[in-house]
Design an enzyme around this catalytic site. Structure first.
Site, mmCIF file in Angstrom:
data_model
loop_
_atom_site.group_PDB
_atom_site.id
_atom_site.type_symbol
_atom_site.label_atom_id
_atom_site.label_comp_id
_atom_site.label_asym_id
_atom_site.label_seq_id
_atom_site.Cartn_x
_atom_site.Cartn_y
_atom_site.Cartn_z
ATOM 1 C CG HIS A 192 -2.077 1.042 1.125
ATOM 2 N ND1 HIS A 192 -2.045 2.216 1.031
ATOM 3 C CD2 HIS A 192 -3.595 0.693 0.688
ATOM 4 C CE1 HIS A 192 -3.211 2.925 1.093
ATOM 5 N NE2 HIS A 192 -3.831 1.799 0.842
ATOM 6 C CG HIS A 211 10.036 12.342 11.777
ATOM 7 N ND1 HIS A 211 10.492 11.100 12.296
ATOM 8 C CD2 HIS A 211 10.297 12.985 13.250
ATOM 9 C CE1 HIS A 211 10.971 11.021 13.804
ATOM 10 N NE2 HIS A 211 10.554 12.176 14.138
ATOM 11 N N PRO A 212 12.673 11.626 9.783
ATOM 12 C CG PRO A 212 14.313 11.320 11.479
ATOM 13 C CD PRO A 212 13.296 12.405 10.835
ATOM 14 C CB THR A 213 11.819 7.020 12.164
ATOM 15 O OG1 THR A 213 10.977 7.977 13.197
ATOM 16 C CG2 THR A 213 13.217 6.755 12.287
ATOM 17 C CB ALA A 214 7.072 9.449 12.144
ATOM 18 N N GLY A 215 7.842 9.947 8.930
ATOM 19 C CA GLY A 215 7.585 10.676 7.622
ATOM 20 C C GLY A 215 6.728 11.915 7.662
ATOM 21 N N GLY A 236 9.319 22.478 11.396
ATOM 22 C CA GLY A 236 10.468 23.093 11.507
ATOM 23 C C GLY A 236 11.376 22.080 10.696
#
Length: 344
Positions: free
Chosen positions: A81, A165-169, A160
């Protein structure tokens, strides 16, 4: 009437039962009622359906975002998905005692709070003047946002950051009407042929209004799937969409063997399919017992609520503190927060 919203958050985690347990517990703790929760390991995705008052839904969505932020790492996420966020999509849907303006204002507040967690947010659907689509926002997936936001696709709330976000996108938050999310299990047809069926069914491909469709290969389940959303389902004919899909699949030598509805089943699916199959006269939503029962209970409940609140306030010092507090909570939940004054 006490205002009720629905939310249907989609999370990019569908293989860890512990995640689904934790997220539903936290959303319940925030005050919302979880009506349905399901996961799919091929999609690698979980979907939760919840209802509640305006503040309860907002608190529950933020609680879900916090769980996803801790638990999901999109750098290791692989599923069929499309996705760009740990909490990928957070739609807010107006139900009893509310309208789209209430849902839009609520979605805006949720977006602000999710961004405060450090997660950029896109507004979509009824929360944007152009009714921006999820397909446009998710083009290229999470990976396309890691090194920066593409031209013309900056988030409404950047938290900001100049990239995801590097893990949460990135999370998509929006207000929308009810939709039907359903998956058709198909056999006897190639993946390429099913992809052509999906392309021809989609509204964007000149197909049926409100239809979003993808052909998916589910390796774990060992099957092909036509995954569809039917937007603004109350204005559509789900049975006609199914018949068109069935005809197009059969024309290529395949057949539909099962239908899965994600979340709760909209009245429109049952009413219109039943009306079409039975050639039912006078098939109107106002003749549904469930619709009239909800209206009746809401009217009775509204009067009882006013009586209780007025009595508790009049009694004041004579009323037990817990009764007075409960009355004030009920009064507060029956009044909708004003829309935000600032604009994204």
């Amino acid at each position: 009437m006490i205002p009720v919203l629905e939310a249907v958050p989609n999370f990019s985690e569908g293989r860890d039962p512990g995640f689904l347990r934790e997220v539903t517990v936290e959303m319940t703790r925030a005050g919302a009622e979880v009506l349905d929760a399901s996961s799919d390991p091929d999609h690698h995705r979980s979907v939760v359906t919840l209802i509640g008052g305006v503040g309860e839904i907002e608190d529950a969505l933020v609680a879900g975002a916090e769980v996803a932020l801790r638990a999901v790492d999109l750098r290791r996420h692989r599923g069929v998905h499309p996705r760009i966020g740990a909490l990928d999509v957070a739609p807010v849907v107006p139900l009893a005692g509310t309208g789209m303006e209430v849902a839009r204002a609520s979605a805006h507040r949720v977006a602000v709070r999710v961004a405060a967690l450090g997660i950029p947010v896109y507004l979509y659907a009824g929360s944007t003047p152009e009714h921006r689509s999820l397909a446009d926002l998710r083009r290229g997936g999470f990976e396309s946002l890691v090194d920066g936001f593409p031209t013309g696709r900056s988030p409404d709330f950047d938290a900001g950051r100049t990239s995801a976000h590097p893990t949460a996108g990135v999370t998509c938050v929006g207000a929308r009407p009810l939709l039907l999310a359903w998956n058709l299990q198909v056999e006897g047809i190639s993946f390429d042929a099913l992809s052509m069926v999906a392309r021809e069914l989609r509204e964007s491909g000149g197909g049926l209004p409100g239809v979003r469709a993808l052909a998916l290969r589910l390796e774990r389940a060992g099957t092909l799937q036509l995954s569809m959303n039917l937007e603004e389902v109350e204005r559509r004919d789900p049975d006609a969409v199914f018949e068109r899909a069935s005809t197009d699949v059969a024309a290529r030598g395949g057949r539909i063997v099962a239908t899965e509805v994600i979340g709760l089943i909209p009245d429109a699916l049952v009413l219109r399919t039943g009306a079409r199959r039975l050639r039912l006269l006078g098939a109107d939503s106002q003749r549904l017992l469930s619709t009239r029962l909800v209206s009746h209970l809401a009217r009775r409940g509204s009067g009882d609520l006013d009586t209780l609140v007025n009595w508790a306030r009049a009694a004041s010092a004579g009323a037990p503190p817990e009764v007075l507090a409960a009355a004030e909570r009920l009064h507060s939940s029956s009044h909708i927060p004003p829309p935000p004054v600032d604009q994204a």
